[in-house]
Scaffold this active site. Structure first.
Site, PDB file in Angstrom:
ATOM      1  CG  ASP A   1      -3.929  -0.924  -3.827  1.00 43.29           C
ATOM      2  OD1 ASP A   1      -4.459   0.110  -4.284  1.00 43.29           O
ATOM      3  OD2 ASP A   1      -4.581  -1.886  -3.378  1.00 43.29           O
TER       4      ASP A   1
ATOM      5  CG  ASP B   1     -14.913  -6.997  -5.546  1.00 38.71           C
ATOM      6  OD1 ASP B   1     -14.065  -6.707  -4.688  1.00 38.71           O
ATOM      7  OD2 ASP B   1     -16.049  -7.436  -5.260  1.00 38.71           O
TER       8      ASP B   1
ATOM      9  CE  LYS C   1      -3.831  -2.349   0.316  1.00 33.50           C
ATOM     10  NZ  LYS C   1      -4.882  -2.274  -0.712  1.00 33.50           N
TER      11      LYS C   1
ATOM     12  CG  HIS D   1     -10.254  -6.352  -4.811  1.00 31.88           C
ATOM     13  ND1 HIS D   1     -11.493  -6.286  -4.203  1.00 31.88           N
ATOM     14  CD2 HIS D   1      -9.361  -5.940  -3.889  1.00 31.88           C
ATOM     15  CE1 HIS D   1     -11.341  -5.822  -2.971  1.00 31.88           C
ATOM     16  NE2 HIS D   1     -10.067  -5.607  -2.753  1.00 31.88           N
TER      17      HIS D   1
ATOM     18  CD  GLU E   1      -9.605  -2.432  -4.404  1.00 36.13           C
ATOM     19  OE1 GLU E   1      -8.477  -2.785  -4.793  1.00 36.13           O
ATOM     20  OE2 GLU E   1      -9.892  -2.309  -3.209  1.00 36.13           O
TER      21      GLU E   1
HETATM   22 MG   LIG Z   1      -6.570  -2.581  -3.966  1.00 33.95          MG
END
Ligand SMILES: [Mg+2]
Length: 444
Positions: free
Chosen positions: A246, A322, A219, A349, A299
């Site tokens: 991400d 997703d 992240k 995702h 996602e």
């Molecule tokens: Mg993500």
């Protein structure tokens, strides 16, 4: 006597994941992974399970949306429902009053997803097959009939979809055998949550590499210097293993371009959700400016129409479906087929609770019957909360083992539903201060 849907039971199930910052990212610092959970029951005693995934507050709103669809399912003939899930999809998504709440986006669309997935789960259970296998064995015409092409046919016609599926039959049995023998590639986000300290980041990154995962994901997006430092730690730990990053929508377009280019020396494999999921032209601009770093999103992409535009605008290198956001299996079939036509890899995702369990079926179907390849394909894996499922995912050598139990793997263990029922379950009642603790931190 006709077999009918007699039960439609919903439950607000929340896991207090914020207590350990599992799942923390730039926009979700303290998520409580939750399921707006649905169990349908038939008069013959069959069951189907589905849910919408949320990150805590609002799970009750999501449940109310699912409840709004109850009258369209309860009392219906089971055979009629599961033999034409395309018609069910149109009726749920197109209800003349409820579609005002979307159309085809947000809580009402995720509710349709939960109901549709529960019916696909029921259909697969009745067939005695795991969902990926059921989809691979259904006639191509039935799969195409499950898709609403009204807003898609300028990018993909039913005839083209049929053609893709017919061509996908070539070599299918070998791929089924390969899948059963070696599973499907996975990558892991477990090392990369923003709330983890350096030691945990390095240790989990190395573990992921040693466990055989094809990529780790970090992240990013709160602090560029911190991101550079953390990427350096991860890069040192994993060597040349791909590292995805991400941002969870943290940036505007120009900021995304500058930030990603500021991380270029660590050779990220992809940048995921660089900006608003609704900004198709913004994604295209980011993609042009950060190449060869790939752009991935999906996602939070509401529906297949948005995916259509992302593909038409050449805005993404990786499509991240997703299982619970778009309109269930039906709409994901459309997205898989469009991705195949446009030659873009699908890497689902699967953070959250239960998303790995569900979406593995769609990627396995994609490999076996649509794309025909695992090149550049991976399903996200996070090692949280699987123990609460009756048929949890199994990872071996960094790959998803193909499920063989009938259904979509969506059923929570009944004990888990009771334990984590919000707000009355033992996990929330004791310790009593737990929820107010996570609330207090969210604003920080
Ligand atoms: Mg993500």
């Amino acid at each position: 006597m006709t077999n009918r849907i007699t039960g439609f039971h919903t439950a607000d199930v929340r896991f207090p994941t914020s207590r350990h910052r599992d799942g923390s990212d730039a926009l979700n610092p303290f998520p409580d992974y939750s399921a707006a959970y649905l169990e349908i029951e038939t008069s013959e005693g069959d069951h189907g399970y589905g849910f919408a995934f949320t990150v805590g507050r609002g799970n009750d709103v999501q449940l109310a949306a699912i409840e709004a669809l109850r009258p369209m399912v309860v009392g219906r003939d089971v055979y009629e429902l599961v033999s034409d899930l395309g018609a069910v999809s149109v009726s749920l998504v197109g209800d003349s009053q409820l579609r005002w709440l979307g159309p085809a986006k947000g809580a009402i669309h995720m509710a349709a997803s939960a109901v549709l997935n529960s019916l696909w789960d029921l259909k697969a259970r009745r067939a005695g097959l795991p969902l990926w296998r059921l989809l691979a064995e259904l006639p191509a015409a039935e799969l195409v009939g499950a898709i609403d092409f009204r807003y898609l046919r300028d990018a993909l016609t039913p005839a083209e979809a049929l053609d893709i599926l017919e061509r996908g039959k070539e070599g299918k049995e070998e791929r089924v055998g390969d899948l059963l023998a070696t599973g499907f590639p996975a990558y892991t986000t477990t090392p990369g949550w923003l709330g983890y300290d350096d030691e945990k980041l390095a240790r989990l990154s190395l573990e992921a590499k040693n466990d055989g995962f094809g990529m780790i994901k970090l992240k990013v997006g709160l602090d560029l210097d911190e991101d550079r430092r953390r990427l350096g730690i991860a890069r040192a730990a994993v060597g040349d293993l791909p590292i995805g990053i991400d941002a969870n929508q943290a940036w505007g377009v120009a900021e995304a371009i500058d930030w990603v280019n500021g991380l270029r020396e660590y050779e990220p494999y992809w940048i995921e959700e660089p900006t608003s999921p609704d900004d198709i032209l913004g994604h295209a601009a980011v993609r042009r400016a950060v190449s060869p770093i790939r752009v991935a999103t999906g996602e939070h992409v509401h529906n297949a129409v948005m995916f259509k535009q992302l593909l038409q605008a050449q805005a993404v290198d990786v499509v991240q479906i997703d299982a619970c956001r778009v309109g269930g299996v039906n709409e994901n079939l459309a997205i898989l087929l469009m991705a195949k036509k446009f030659g873009v890899a699908v890497c689902p995702h699967a953070g959250g609770v239960g998303l790995c369990e569900l979406v593995q079926h769609l990627s396995m179907f994609d490999y076996v019957a649509v794309s025909g390849t695992t090149d550049g394909r991976m399903v996200e894996y996070v090692d949280h909360l699987h123990e609460h499922f009756v048929d949890p995912v199994v990872i071996r050598d960094g790959r998803y083992v193909a499920p063989t139990t009938p259904g979509m793997s969506a059923q929570l263990r009944p004990e888990a539903v009771l334990e984590y029922l919000y707000p009355s379950g033992p996990a929330w009642v004791s310790p009593p201060a737990a929820r107010s603790g996570s609330d207090a931190l969210i604003g920080g």
